[in-house]
Design a protein around this motif. Structure first.
Motif, mmCIF file in Angstrom:
data_model
loop_
_atom_site.group_PDB
_atom_site.id
_atom_site.type_symbol
_atom_site.label_atom_id
_atom_site.label_comp_id
_atom_site.label_asym_id
_atom_site.label_seq_id
_atom_site.Cartn_x
_atom_site.Cartn_y
_atom_site.Cartn_z
ATOM 1 N N ALA A 59 19.871 45.868 34.770
ATOM 2 C CA ALA A 59 19.907 44.626 35.551
ATOM 3 C C ALA A 59 21.025 43.717 35.050
ATOM 4 N N ILE A 60 21.769 43.126 36.002
ATOM 5 C CA ILE A 60 22.825 42.164 35.647
ATOM 6 C C ILE A 60 22.210 41.012 34.841
ATOM 7 N N ASP A 61 20.947 40.665 35.162
ATOM 8 C CA ASP A 61 20.255 39.589 34.425
ATOM 9 C C ASP A 61 20.157 39.900 32.934
ATOM 10 N N LEU A 62 20.171 41.188 32.588
ATOM 11 C CA LEU A 62 20.179 41.570 31.169
ATOM 12 C C LEU A 62 21.600 41.707 30.641
ATOM 13 N N MET A 63 22.503 42.229 31.491
ATOM 14 C CA MET A 63 23.865 42.504 31.018
ATOM 15 C C MET A 63 24.655 41.231 30.729
ATOM 16 N N THR A 64 24.500 40.206 31.569
ATOM 17 C CA THR A 64 25.328 39.005 31.383
ATOM 18 C C THR A 64 24.995 38.296 30.065
ATOM 19 N N HIS A 148 32.745 37.262 32.242
ATOM 20 C CA HIS A 148 34.199 37.470 32.311
ATOM 21 C C HIS A 148 34.599 38.684 31.468
ATOM 22 N N MET A 149 33.827 38.930 30.401
ATOM 23 C CA MET A 149 34.133 40.080 29.543
ATOM 24 C C MET A 149 33.893 41.385 30.294
ATOM 25 N N ASP A 168 50.785 57.248 31.573
ATOM 26 C CA ASP A 168 51.569 56.027 31.407
ATOM 27 C C ASP A 168 50.740 54.859 31.915
ATOM 28 N N SER A 169 50.628 53.789 31.117
ATOM 29 C CA SER A 169 49.846 52.630 31.577
ATOM 30 C C SER A 169 50.758 51.540 32.125
ATOM 31 N N GLY A 170 52.043 51.855 32.317
ATOM 32 C CA GLY A 170 52.976 50.836 32.791
ATOM 33 C C GLY A 170 52.937 50.615 34.293
ATOM 34 N N PHE A 171 51.819 50.944 34.939
ATOM 35 C CA PHE A 171 51.747 50.804 36.400
ATOM 36 C C PHE A 171 51.220 49.437 36.823
ATOM 37 N N ILE A 172 50.834 48.594 35.858
ATOM 38 C CA ILE A 172 50.271 47.291 36.221
ATOM 39 C C ILE A 172 51.397 46.279 36.374
ATOM 40 N N HIS A 173 51.405 45.613 37.528
ATOM 41 C CA HIS A 173 52.457 44.648 37.845
ATOM 42 C C HIS A 173 52.058 43.253 37.377
ATOM 43 N N SER A 174 50.804 42.867 37.642
ATOM 44 C CA SER A 174 50.301 41.561 37.209
ATOM 45 C C SER A 174 48.778 41.558 37.285
ATOM 46 N N VAL A 175 48.174 40.624 36.558
ATOM 47 C CA VAL A 175 46.712 40.499 36.515
ATOM 48 C C VAL A 175 46.345 39.033 36.736
ATOM 49 N N ASP A 176 45.412 38.780 37.654
ATOM 50 C CA ASP A 176 44.853 37.435 37.868
ATOM 51 C C ASP A 176 43.394 37.472 37.444
ATOM 52 N N LEU A 177 42.966 36.475 36.686
ATOM 53 C CA LEU A 177 41.575 36.410 36.238
ATOM 54 C C LEU A 177 40.986 35.040 36.547
ATOM 55 N N MET A 178 39.692 35.037 36.911
ATOM 56 C CA MET A 178 39.000 33.776 37.184
ATOM 57 C C MET A 178 38.685 33.031 35.887
ATOM 58 N N ARG A 179 38.624 33.753 34.787
ATOM 59 C CA ARG A 179 38.204 33.117 33.527
ATOM 60 C C ARG A 179 39.180 32.010 33.137
ATOM 61 N N ALA A 194 51.608 43.200 30.989
ATOM 62 C CA ALA A 194 52.049 42.594 32.254
ATOM 63 C C ALA A 194 51.695 41.109 32.220
ATOM 64 N N PRO A 195 52.290 40.306 33.096
ATOM 65 C CA PRO A 195 51.904 38.887 33.160
ATOM 66 C C PRO A 195 50.429 38.745 33.559
ATOM 67 N N VAL A 196 49.712 37.846 32.877
ATOM 68 C CA VAL A 196 48.297 37.598 33.175
ATOM 69 C C VAL A 196 48.143 36.115 33.496
ATOM 70 N N ALA A 197 47.545 35.811 34.665
ATOM 71 C CA ALA A 197 47.300 34.423 35.059
ATOM 72 C C ALA A 197 45.795 34.159 35.026
ATOM 73 N N PHE A 198 45.412 32.983 34.523
ATOM 74 C CA PHE A 198 43.997 32.623 34.380
ATOM 75 C C PHE A 198 43.639 31.515 35.383
ATOM 76 N N ASP A 199 42.317 31.200 35.452
ATOM 77 C CA ASP A 199 41.817 30.131 36.349
ATOM 78 C C ASP A 199 42.150 30.417 37.811
ATOM 79 N N ARG A 200 42.149 31.683 38.197
ATOM 80 C CA ARG A 200 42.454 32.045 39.590
ATOM 81 C C ARG A 200 41.194 32.069 40.433
ATOM 82 N N GLN A 201 41.394 32.182 41.762
ATOM 83 C CA GLN A 201 40.268 32.173 42.705
ATOM 84 C C GLN A 201 39.488 33.487 42.670
ATOM 85 N N GLU A 202 40.141 34.562 42.254
ATOM 86 C CA GLU A 202 39.470 35.859 42.214
ATOM 87 C C GLU A 202 40.074 36.680 41.072
ATOM 88 N N ASN A 203 39.391 37.764 40.710
ATOM 89 C CA ASN A 203 39.903 38.652 39.662
ATOM 90 C C ASN A 203 40.729 39.753 40.308
#
Length: 203
Positions: A59-64, A148-149, A168-179, A194-203
């Motif tokens: 259950a997510i109620d346990l995982m979070t 968020h973890m 090869d893990s170089g396929f990521i262009h950018s990451v947006d995170l809500m955290r 890759a560039p990582v942006a935080f406080d975004r509307q979605e992950n």
């Protein structure tokens, strides 16, 4: 009534996630020099039961709250990023199959939304395409709290599985995170290369 921890863990809760995540967390804790059993017991989870049934649901109620405990024990808000290294394809059987039966990484990603429902039913998944890029978006459903973890761990796992697939893990262009942006975001940039942006509307 009295419920065993196992019955709690594989509850008929509305929102659940696959037990394989918690096994990856256990291995990451061990690799970090932390004994996982007490952390699991404190969260009402039985590590031995989960190990015997990696396809079972938690259950997510346990995982979070479990992820919150992990952050408290490790003192690392970036701990989820490490979990990807220990999320073995054999435990994420469907994900392993999806990666291994796809001809290209793009094809694997295009099949991910239908697969993600098997991992967790607590978020909305979207695939976005531009001529050059393919995007994978996870947005928690209204009223469902996802750590968020857990999002960090999923993106990190995708990166590691993709790396296994194409070498090869170089396929990521950018990451947006809500955290919220952490004081030191270097762990995220180092992980995704890759560039990582935080406080975004979605992950």
């Amino acid at each position: 009534g009295h419920f065993s921890q196992g019955e709690l863990a594989t509850s008929s809760a509305k929102y659940t996630t696959i037990a394989a995540w918690s096994l990856a967390v256990a291995r990451t804790l061990s690799a970090s020099g932390i004994e996982p059993n007490p952390v699991f017991e404190a969260a009402g989870l039985s590590l031995s039961q989960l190990e015997s049934a990696p396809d079972s649901r938690v259950a997510i109620d346990l995982m979070t709250p479990f992820w919150r405990d992990i952050e408290a024990v490790t003192q690392l808000s970036s701990f989820g990023l490490k979990v990807g290294q220990y999320a073995y394809p054999m435990h994420f059987r469907a994900l392993g199959r999806l990666m291994m039966t796809s001809d290209t990484l793009a094809q694997a990603f295009e099949r991910l939304p239908s697969y993600y429902a098997l991992i967790s039913n607590s978020a909305a998944i979207k695939l976005q395409r531009t001529p050059q890029l393919i995007g994978f978006t996870i947005t928690p459903l209204d009223g469902v709290e996802i750590s968020h973890m857990a999002i960090d761990a999923f993106f990190s796992t995708l990166m590691h599985h993709g790396d296994l697939m194409i070498g090869d893990s170089g396929f990521i262009h950018s990451v947006d995170l809500m955290r919220t942006e952490p004081k030191d975001s270097s762990a995220w940039r180092d992980c995704f290369k890759a560039p990582v942006a935080f406080d975004r509307q979605e992950n």
